[in-house]
Design a protein around this motif. Sequence first.
Motif, PDB file in Angstrom:
ATOM      1  N   ALA A  79      -4.678   4.848  -1.125  1.00  0.00           N
ATOM      2  CA  ALA A  79      -5.174   3.561  -1.622  1.00  0.00           C
ATOM      3  C   ALA A  79      -6.632   3.312  -1.246  1.00  0.00           C
ATOM      4  N   GLN A  80      -6.991   3.506   0.012  1.00  0.00           N
ATOM      5  CA  GLN A  80      -8.360   3.227   0.452  1.00  0.00           C
ATOM      6  C   GLN A  80      -9.363   4.132  -0.257  1.00  0.00           C
ATOM      7  N   TYR A 136       1.088   3.761  -2.830  1.00  0.00           N
ATOM      8  CA  TYR A 136       0.031   4.748  -3.052  1.00  0.00           C
ATOM      9  C   TYR A 136       0.094   5.885  -2.035  1.00  0.00           C
ATOM     10  N   ASN A 164      -1.770   8.034   2.648  1.00  0.00           N
ATOM     11  CA  ASN A 164      -1.975   6.907   1.752  1.00  0.00           C
ATOM     12  C   ASN A 164      -3.347   7.027   1.100  1.00  0.00           C
ATOM     13  N   TYR A 204      -9.748   2.947  -3.858  1.00  0.00           N
ATOM     14  CA  TYR A 204     -10.529   1.712  -3.848  1.00  0.00           C
ATOM     15  C   TYR A 204     -12.024   2.016  -3.687  1.00  0.00           C
ATOM     16  N   ILE A 231      -3.867   1.884 -11.784  1.00  0.00           N
ATOM     17  CA  ILE A 231      -4.688   0.970 -10.987  1.00  0.00           C
ATOM     18  C   ILE A 231      -4.995  -0.255 -11.844  1.00  0.00           C
ATOM     19  N   LEU A 277      -4.823  -5.870  -2.769  1.00  0.00           N
ATOM     20  CA  LEU A 277      -4.501  -5.267  -1.476  1.00  0.00           C
ATOM     21  C   LEU A 277      -5.706  -5.298  -0.533  1.00  0.00           C
ATOM     22  N   PHE A 323      -3.553  -3.948  -7.687  1.00  0.00           N
ATOM     23  CA  PHE A 323      -4.060  -2.981  -6.709  1.00  0.00           C
ATOM     24  C   PHE A 323      -5.194  -3.582  -5.889  1.00  0.00           C
ATOM     25  N   ARG A 376       0.826  -1.211   0.000  1.00  0.00           N
ATOM     26  CA  ARG A 376       0.000   0.000   0.000  1.00  0.00           C
ATOM     27  C   ARG A 376       0.859   1.259   0.000  1.00  0.00           C
TER      28      ARG A 376
END
Length: 174
Positions: free
Chosen positions: A116-117, A7, A114, A120, A25, A32, A29, A4
């Motif tokens: 990433a979340q 990102y 970060n 997503y 992406i 994760l 990805f 992670r």
Amino acid sequence: MDRRKNYDVVFSGLKNGKHKFQFEIDKKFFTLFETEQEFTEPELVADVLMEKHTTFLEFWITTKGTVRLVCDITNELFPYPLENEIRVLVKFGEEYDDSEVDVITIPKQDHAFNAAQLIYEDVMLSIPMKKISPNISEKDLEILNRFSPKEEIEEEAPVIDPRWEALKKLKDKN
């Protein structure tokens, strides 16, 4: 190594103002996150625009690209274009807190955020509940409707206890 971290948007050392970041992406990805995806072959790009202020950060995350969905009617794969943008305010505090809708608090000693979340969630919320291929014709839909079970709602008359009916007759006489 935490994948992670790929990102992370590193903001320490940057001057106040706008800064751009971009993330590819793909299938890796989504590994994760421990959830099952409703799509395959993601080809997405997340453009992250961060505006650094003295006491907070503003993020605009724009996700564009395509994923392949399975049609709910024909089970065929079809490309589905995605494009979505979210805006998040990141402020500094004692500990991480994402309980507010558009505001995230991160520890003041952090040097990176970060994304990433957020990326997503942005992608997952862009997937429609009903997935219908653009290749479905009106004729196909007519055939589907013709053979679909029809729900008929019948209203049943309420069953009245005969004892209450007898009491009601007595009341009406008076």
